[in-house]
Write an enzyme that holds these catalytic residues in place. Structure first.
Site, PDB file in Angstrom:
ATOM      1  N   GLY A  67       0.867  -1.168   0.000  1.00 21.20           N
ATOM      2  CA  GLY A  67       0.000   0.000   0.000  1.00 21.20           C
ATOM      3  C   GLY A  67       0.900   1.212   0.000  1.00 21.20           C
ATOM      4  N   GLU A  68       0.450   2.299   0.557  1.00 24.64           N
ATOM      5  CA  GLU A  68       1.277   3.501   0.631  1.00 24.64           C
ATOM      6  C   GLU A  68       1.811   3.618   2.056  1.00 24.64           C
ATOM      7  OE1 GLU A  68       2.508   5.202  -1.915  1.00 24.64           O
ATOM      8  OE2 GLU A  68       3.651   5.975  -0.225  1.00 24.64           O
ATOM      9  N   CYS A  80       6.387  -5.209   0.620  1.00 24.88           N
ATOM     10  CA  CYS A  80       6.527  -3.883  -0.004  1.00 24.88           C
ATOM     11  C   CYS A  80       6.396  -2.769   1.041  1.00 24.88           C
ATOM     12  CB  CYS A  80       5.521  -3.733  -1.153  1.00 24.88           C
ATOM     13  SG  CYS A  80       5.916  -2.351  -2.237  1.00 24.88           S
ATOM     14  N   ARG A  96       6.618  -0.278  -7.728  1.00 20.33           N
ATOM     15  CA  ARG A  96       7.271   0.854  -7.062  1.00 20.33           C
ATOM     16  C   ARG A  96       7.983   0.340  -5.800  1.00 20.33           C
ATOM     17  NH1 ARG A  96       5.603   6.373  -7.612  1.00 20.33           N
ATOM     18  NH2 ARG A  96       5.568   6.441  -5.362  1.00 20.33           N
ATOM     19  N   HIS A 102       5.323  -8.594  -4.023  1.00 27.61           N
ATOM     20  CA  HIS A 102       3.970  -8.855  -3.530  1.00 27.61           C
ATOM     21  C   HIS A 102       3.592 -10.317  -3.706  1.00 27.61           C
ATOM     22  CE1 HIS A 102       2.875  -4.651  -2.882  1.00 27.61           C
ATOM     23  NE2 HIS A 102       3.598  -4.387  -3.956  1.00 27.61           N
ATOM     24  N   GLU A 133       1.287 -11.758  -2.436  1.00 24.92           N
ATOM     25  CA  GLU A 133      -0.185 -11.852  -2.436  1.00 24.92           C
ATOM     26  C   GLU A 133      -0.772 -11.611  -3.819  1.00 24.92           C
ATOM     27  OE1 GLU A 133       1.546  -9.289  -1.516  1.00 24.92           O
ATOM     28  OE2 GLU A 133       0.468  -7.401  -1.829  1.00 24.92           O
TER      29      GLU A 133
END
Lengths: 296, 191
Positions: B46-47, B78, B136, B171, B173
């Protein structure tokens, strides 16, 4: 020299970034100072544009892609993803945005359309695209053109949530109906939605769009964010709603908290306190231009 | 035995799906109360700046830090890796991490979205390659002596373990392959 083979610009990485933005708030910003306020408030991404939709509505004229210098200025001051808008069908603007290294391109009805029949062929790009939709057929046509995220259009720049609700209910209601349809009915659905049959069949199977679905157009308060997320939106775009309000920073922060706590009315009551005036809203039937009608 | 997934923002639903597919009992963690009922925790992608802020405002930061100190197994992917790292470069000055694993990371070290990539990874202990999805992604710039590096890309660690803490730049997932989650659960609940 690389010891692994890297594949870039794949559907998985393009849709993947949209997955990472879920539960978040993407904020329209017109300069680096606003971008900083947005990031400080917890935005998951910013949308760089020259004028927020309510100003585009007020000023009239042709609205185009933003000045690359302004987009670069915003990229320099924030660490979160930066999105930018291209006109519908204006693939040259999209190519420029990709060259600038923006993280998502919004092929947006908020700008003046450049092509009255064709949207951008989004498969041709490494940068992912988000597109607006008012109904399921429009959403599926955009996905068939390569969009990796759909946002319900709402009516940008109005601070009025009614159109966003109409579009979300239309898209999600039809998805629910399709999951109940038998095989023969799916052919008819594809015909009525003017959408590719394989996408209609996929929706019947998975019960949702194959890409993330966010909501835009008219969100002005934490309660608005909660409403659309309870209806089924997975994240929200806030345009004029933040920087056209009395006190942008606390409102931005409150909408971020609302996107996380959208199912908790007690928290929402706390979050919504003392934010000052929201942006002045507009009645939909008094609008000169309906932005949501743009796109085909 | 129950696995919590931090559900403040990001790709938490994907983790819940993978864990559920492996037969684990799962729950979303949004408040300190939710944390008391879990035996292990996943910090999703996520962020990281947004999650860091929401960890503070929800009161979860200290509760999670306390559980990690007391040995709760955690998996961070991440943004989750960033939140667990000892030191974060190119973050926000007010961004807090749990310093749960002895690595230094640089946010978005693999570049912007147009540089995001997929690649097959050789993972220590897994027979076949694992398909990694890097979005990213953070780069690991330094690892401490106690950290076991389980996979690399161009010589840089992308999957690391130290005690009960597992972190990935990518990731797991997102690739429809439950093996990394499976190994995390096996080790977490082996005792």
């Amino acid at each position: 020299m690389s010891d692994v083979t890297r594949s870039t610009g794949t559907q998985l990485v393009k849709r993947g970034l949209a997955e990472m933005l879920k539960g978040g708030v993407i904020m329209d910003v017109v300069d680096p100072a606003q971008a900083k306020i947005a990031e400080d408030a917890g935005a998951v991404a910013v949308m760089a544009l020259e004028r927020v939709p309510s100003d585009i509505r007020r000023d009239g004229g042709v609205a185009r892609m933003s000045d690359p210098e302004m987009i670069e200025g915003i990229k320099e001051v924030v660490t979160i993803p930066v999105m930018a808008k291209a006109r519908i069908g204006h693939f040259a603007e999209a190519q420029i945005l990709q060259a600038l290294g923006v993280d998502y391109v919004d092929e947006s009805e908020v700008l003046t359309p450049a092509d009255e029949a064709h949207h951008i062929d989004k498969w041709a790009f490494d940068v992912p695209f988000v597109c607006g939709a008012t109904n399921l057929g429009e959403a599926l046509r955009r996905i068939s053109e390569g969009a990796c995220m759909i946002r319900s259009k709402g009516e940008a720049g109005t601070g009025n949530i009614v159109e966003a609700v109409r579009h979300l209910r239309s898209i999600l209601g039809d998805i629910r109906r399709i999951t109940q349809a038998d095989q023969a009915e799916l052919f008819d659905w594809a015909k009525r939605l003017q959408s590719p049959l394989p996408l209609v069949q996929e929706i019947a199977e998975i019960g949702q769009l194959p890409v993330p679905m966010f909501c835009a157009g008219g969100i002005a308060t934490p309660a608005d964010a909660s409403l659309v997320m309870q209806l089924g939106a997975q994240a929200v775009f806030v345009g004029s709603g933040i920087f056209k309000s009395d006190d942008p920073a606390p409102r931005a922060r409150a909408i971020v908290e609302a996107a996380t706590n959208f199912q908790d009315p007690t928290m929402l009551a706390k979050i919504s306190r003392g934010l000052g005036n929201a942006m002045p809203g507009l009645e939909i039937d008094q609008l000169e231009t309906r932005l949501a009608d743009r796109g085909w | 035995m129950k696995v919590g997934v931090l559900a403040l923002q990001g790709a938490f639903a994907r983790h819940l799906k993978v864990l559920g597919g492996l037969g684990a009992a799962t729950t979303e963690v949004r408040a300190a109360d939710d944390l008391s009922e879990v035996d292990a925790l996943v910090l999703p992608g996520g962020e990281s700046t947004t999650m860091s802020m929401l960890l503070d405002s929800s009161g979860l930061h200290d509760a999670v830090a306390d559980r990690i100190t007391n040995g709760m197994p955690v998996l961070g992917t991440c943004a989750g890796m960033i939140l667990l790292a000892r030191h974060v470069a190119d973050g926000r000055p007010d961004q807090r991490s749990f310093a749960a694993i002895d690595i230094d990371v640089r946010r978005n070290g693999y570049g912007r979205q147009v540089d995001s990539f997929e690649a097959d990874l050789d993972v220590t202990g897994l027979e076949d390659p694992f398909h990694g999805v890097f979005i990213r992604a953070p780069v690991v710039e330094w690892v401490g002596d106690g950290v076991e590096v389980l996979a690399t890309v161009d010589g840089r660690p992308v999957l690391c373990r130290q005690g009960a803490v597992v972190v990935a730049s990518f990731h797991p997932e997102m690739s429809g392959d439950g093996r990394i989650h499976g190994r995390f659960l096996d080790r977490a609940f082996a005792a």
